[in-house]
Design a protein around this motif. Structure first.
Motif, short mmCIF file in Angstrom:
data_model
loop_
_atom_site.label_atom_id
_atom_site.label_comp_id
_atom_site.label_asym_id
_atom_site.label_seq_id
_atom_site.Cartn_x
_atom_site.Cartn_y
_atom_site.Cartn_z
N HIS A 286 0.83 -1.20 0.00
CA HIS A 286 0.00 0.00 0.00
C HIS A 286 0.87 1.26 0.00
O HIS A 286 0.63 2.19 -0.77
CB HIS A 286 -0.91 0.00 1.23
N ALA A 289 2.48 1.85 -3.33
CA ALA A 289 1.56 2.39 -4.34
C ALA A 289 1.45 3.90 -4.22
O ALA A 289 1.44 4.62 -5.23
CB ALA A 289 0.18 1.74 -4.18
N ARG A 318 -7.35 1.73 -2.68
CA ARG A 318 -6.87 0.38 -2.37
C ARG A 318 -7.49 -0.18 -1.10
O ARG A 318 -7.19 -1.31 -0.69
CB ARG A 318 -5.34 0.39 -2.22
#
Length: 398
Positions: A286, A289, A318
């Protein structure tokens, strides 16, 4: 020493901001500001922290006066030797120095640092009217504030925190080279240390190893920042504990060496012994990203707030909710505290400008999930971005 430093270019950055603020002169009293204004890094300010040990005055025409104790005089003169706009003078100390000894002179037990503020103002030219003086309000003693108020009037004293932010936001070519070098050594240190950490070592071992490795690269490295975290302990330690490192622990190395008083500030995160658990891999994914979004979209002319908002939009898409941060990156330079303005923050609509050296970071602190950060340093150029460093998309050692 800061050989090859373009002090005139830095002085021009200061006087440009002084003109905008309508200031006749600026009094600098913090270690980093005195260094920025004169090229002299006062050891007594950096280590002792006593305001008044050294002080500098920059006039609107760029002429600069520096006052130091006798013990620092030779070093200050050497530092300013190639800068014809900087004049150095000193005050006596309790130390016997043959070069400055005067027969029959009485020495004070300790110098009266209040006198420094009066002495540095001797560099102020004659003015026919009121003088608007910039000051570092947070770095003045009560005596100095009272003295300056009585002499210039409260209405003519202006805090220069924002002036310093603006002056230092855009770096000179010399500063860029130093910061690039510092980032390079920081990345070398982190990669080298990460490969040597094994289960059974302690946090104290890691910090000791980090310091030894960082200092080994170059004689211009004069300090090292350590903000590392290991396993469940998300608080960087000043006095390092002897907590043992276990296989599977997440280690975040954060900080780096200071080169010629300019900072580095990287972060690398990895799992000890390999084989990170699924939840840790997902969490790092995460963060990666968000980091990737920022790295792909940071460019000259882009708002810093747009990068911050974009990062958090990616995380929310996400399903990574509840991640709250005040900023996702900052400027970098010679400040006493490594993080400088401007920040990649939600309310900062300032755009990335050529000459800015900044950090992008994605930290996450937790005693339950352990601690992570992905942090790199970059330079904004006229035609794009130069990334000084590159983090890894994986928690495995690289």
């Amino acid at each position: 020493m800061a050989e090859f430093r373009d002090q005139k270019a830095i002085t021009a950055r200061i006087t440009e901001q002084m003109e905008k603020a309508g200031l006749d002169a600026v009094l600098f009293t913090s270690g980093d500001a005195v260094y920025y204004a004169t090229g002299f890094a006062a050891r007594d300010l950096y280590r002792g922290g006593q305001t008044g040990n050294s002080a500098a005055l920059v006039n609107k025409d760029g002429s600069t006066g520096l006052v130091v104790g006798e013990f620092a005089l030779h070093t200050a003169q050497e530092a300013a030797r190639d800068y014809d706009n900087v004049t150095v003078t000193s005050y006596p100390t309790w130390i016997y120095i043959e070069d400055y000894a005067v027969a029959g002179q009485e020495k004070e037990v300790q110098p009266d640092l209040n006198k420094t503020f009066k002495k540095v103002l001797e560099f102020l030219p004659e003015h026919s009217g009121p003088v608007r003086l910039g000051v570092q309000t947070s770095y003045l003693t009560p005596f100095a504030w009272e003295y300056l108020t009585d002499r210039f009037g409260r209405e003519n004293l202006v805090d220069v925190k924002d002036l310093l932010v603006e002056a230092r936001a855009i770096k000179t070519p010399w500063e860029i080279d130093v910061l690039r070098t510092a980032a390079h050594y920081s990345e070398l240190t982190m990669n080298t240390v990460a490969r040597q950490i094994v289960p059974g070592m302690t946090e104290a071992d890691v910090i000791n190893l980090f310091n030894k490795t960082a200092f080994s690269w170059d004689s211009d490295i004069m300090d090292v920042s350590n903000a590392h975290t290991i396993g469940a302990n998300f608080t960087p330690s000043y006095v390092a504990p002897h907590t043992r490192i276990n296989r599977g622990d997440i280690i975040r190395l954060d900080g780096g060496p200071h080169v010629k008083a300019y900072n580095s500030d990287l972060a690398r995160t990895f799992v000890v012994g390999g084989g990170a658990s699924k939840d840790k891999i997902e969490l790092y994914g995460h963060l990666w990203a968000g980091y990737e979004f920022a790295r792909e979209h940071i460019a000259p002319g882009v708002k810093m707030s747009d990068i911050f908002k974009g990062i958090h939009r990616v995380l929310e898409e996400r399903g990574f909710t509840g991640y709250v941060r005040g900023h996702q990156g900052h400027s970098l330079g010679c400040a006493l505290f490594g993080e400088e303005y401007p920040f990649i923050a939600p309310g900062n609509d300032r755009t990335f400008e050529p000459g800015m050296v900044m950090n992008l970071e994605m930290p996450y602190y937790s005693s339950r999930h352990q601690t992570y950060n992905i942090e790199d340093t970059f330079l904004i150029k006229e035609d794009g971005v130069e990334w000084f460093t590159s983090a890894s998309p994986s928690l495995d050692l690289y």
